[in-house]
Design a protein around this motif. Sequence first.
Motif, PDB file in Angstrom:
ATOM      1  N   ASP A 128       0.841  -1.204   0.000  1.00 16.77           N
ATOM      2  CA  ASP A 128       0.000   0.000   0.000  1.00 16.77           C
ATOM      3  C   ASP A 128       0.877   1.255   0.000  1.00 16.77           C
ATOM      4  O   ASP A 128       1.705   1.428   0.901  1.00 16.77           O
ATOM      5  CB  ASP A 128      -0.920   0.001   1.216  1.00 16.77           C
ATOM      6  CG  ASP A 128      -1.833   1.213   1.226  1.00 16.77           C
ATOM      7  OD1 ASP A 128      -1.470   2.222   1.863  1.00 16.77           O
ATOM      8  OD2 ASP A 128      -2.883   1.168   0.583  1.00 16.77           O
ATOM      9  N   GLY A 164       0.247   4.359   0.732  1.00 17.93           N
ATOM     10  CA  GLY A 164       0.082   5.185   1.927  1.00 17.93           C
ATOM     11  C   GLY A 164       0.863   4.631   3.104  1.00 17.93           C
ATOM     12  O   GLY A 164       1.501   5.370   3.861  1.00 17.93           O
ATOM     13  N   THR A 198       4.037   6.458   4.906  1.00 16.22           N
ATOM     14  CA  THR A 198       3.931   6.712   6.349  1.00 16.22           C
ATOM     15  C   THR A 198       5.109   6.107   7.098  1.00 16.22           C
ATOM     16  O   THR A 198       5.692   6.743   7.998  1.00 16.22           O
ATOM     17  CB  THR A 198       2.614   6.129   6.894  1.00 16.22           C
ATOM     18  OG1 THR A 198       1.520   6.812   6.277  1.00 16.22           O
ATOM     19  CG2 THR A 198       2.524   6.285   8.406  1.00 16.22           C
ATOM     20  N   LYS A 216       1.673   8.351  -4.692  1.00 15.82           N
ATOM     21  CA  LYS A 216       1.058   8.370  -3.355  1.00 15.82           C
ATOM     22  C   LYS A 216       2.090   8.150  -2.262  1.00 15.82           C
ATOM     23  O   LYS A 216       1.957   8.691  -1.162  1.00 15.82           O
ATOM     24  CB  LYS A 216      -0.048   7.320  -3.288  1.00 15.82           C
ATOM     25  CG  LYS A 216      -1.247   7.630  -4.179  1.00 15.82           C
ATOM     26  CD  LYS A 216      -2.332   6.573  -4.047  1.00 15.82           C
ATOM     27  CE  LYS A 216      -3.521   6.900  -4.926  1.00 15.82           C
ATOM     28  NZ  LYS A 216      -4.584   5.852  -4.843  1.00 15.82           N
ATOM     29  N   ALA A 274       2.938  10.866   0.755  1.00 11.04           N
ATOM     30  CA  ALA A 274       2.878  10.494   2.175  1.00 11.04           C
ATOM     31  C   ALA A 274       4.207  10.686   2.893  1.00 11.04           C
ATOM     32  O   ALA A 274       4.235  10.927   4.100  1.00 11.04           O
ATOM     33  CB  ALA A 274       2.431   9.038   2.311  1.00 11.04           C
TER      34      ALA A 274
END
Length: 242
Positions: free
Chosen positions: A110, A112, A116, A142, A146
């Motif tokens: 993922d 994100g 993160t 993405k 992030a």
Amino acid sequence: MAQIITSKENNKIKELVKLRKSKVREEKGEFLIEGYHSIEMAYKANLLKEIYSLKEEPNFLDVTQYIITKDILDKISSCVTSQGIVGKCKTITSQPITNNKIIYLDNISDPGNMGTILRTALAFGYKDVIISQDSVSIYNEKVLSATQGAIFSLNIIDGKIDTLKELKNKGYKIIATSLKNSIDINKLENFEKEVLVFGNEGAGVKNEILNISDYNVIIPIDNIDSLNVGVAAGIAMFIRKN
């Protein structure tokens, strides 16, 4: 002095759009970044090659700049709400590992979560991050969003299970997050050199890695069976950072 581009059919604009494809990024050794903060961090890391913006940017006068129209910005930007500036950067070159606390990301899929974890790694002082080749690309739009520019301050390394074996041979303890044969992460002793391993959102850490890990750890929680890997990684890094 900044050059002006007014046509979406300009060859430089067409080349920027192509950089959305991973194959092209690999061939060119370039990728796009958006937002002032991320561009500032790319600039400080000497990886910023060009800027495309709605106006001249005085803080980056030694970087080649192109003033573009709103239509062109919309074509090259992947953000819903753009800050009006896009940068073209050189891809990051890995450096030798120099730190005692390392992160290994195993098949994080993922974007994100990847972004993160990278941002959190920088916040807690984990400068060396090894990423398995089956994980999502750090140059995914993405992921970059992030990270908020964190990738420019990290040493990001393409990783294999052999990489972990080599680190283990050098005295690093391999600590994998897992529900199998695990101990409470809060009860694990401190080690001078260690690698924290975080696994895929659905499948967890691969068995091949669990088979060579020194310890499997779990974060004690109530009322639910698991945590998002980005959240779990943040908690584990905070606990083990000292």
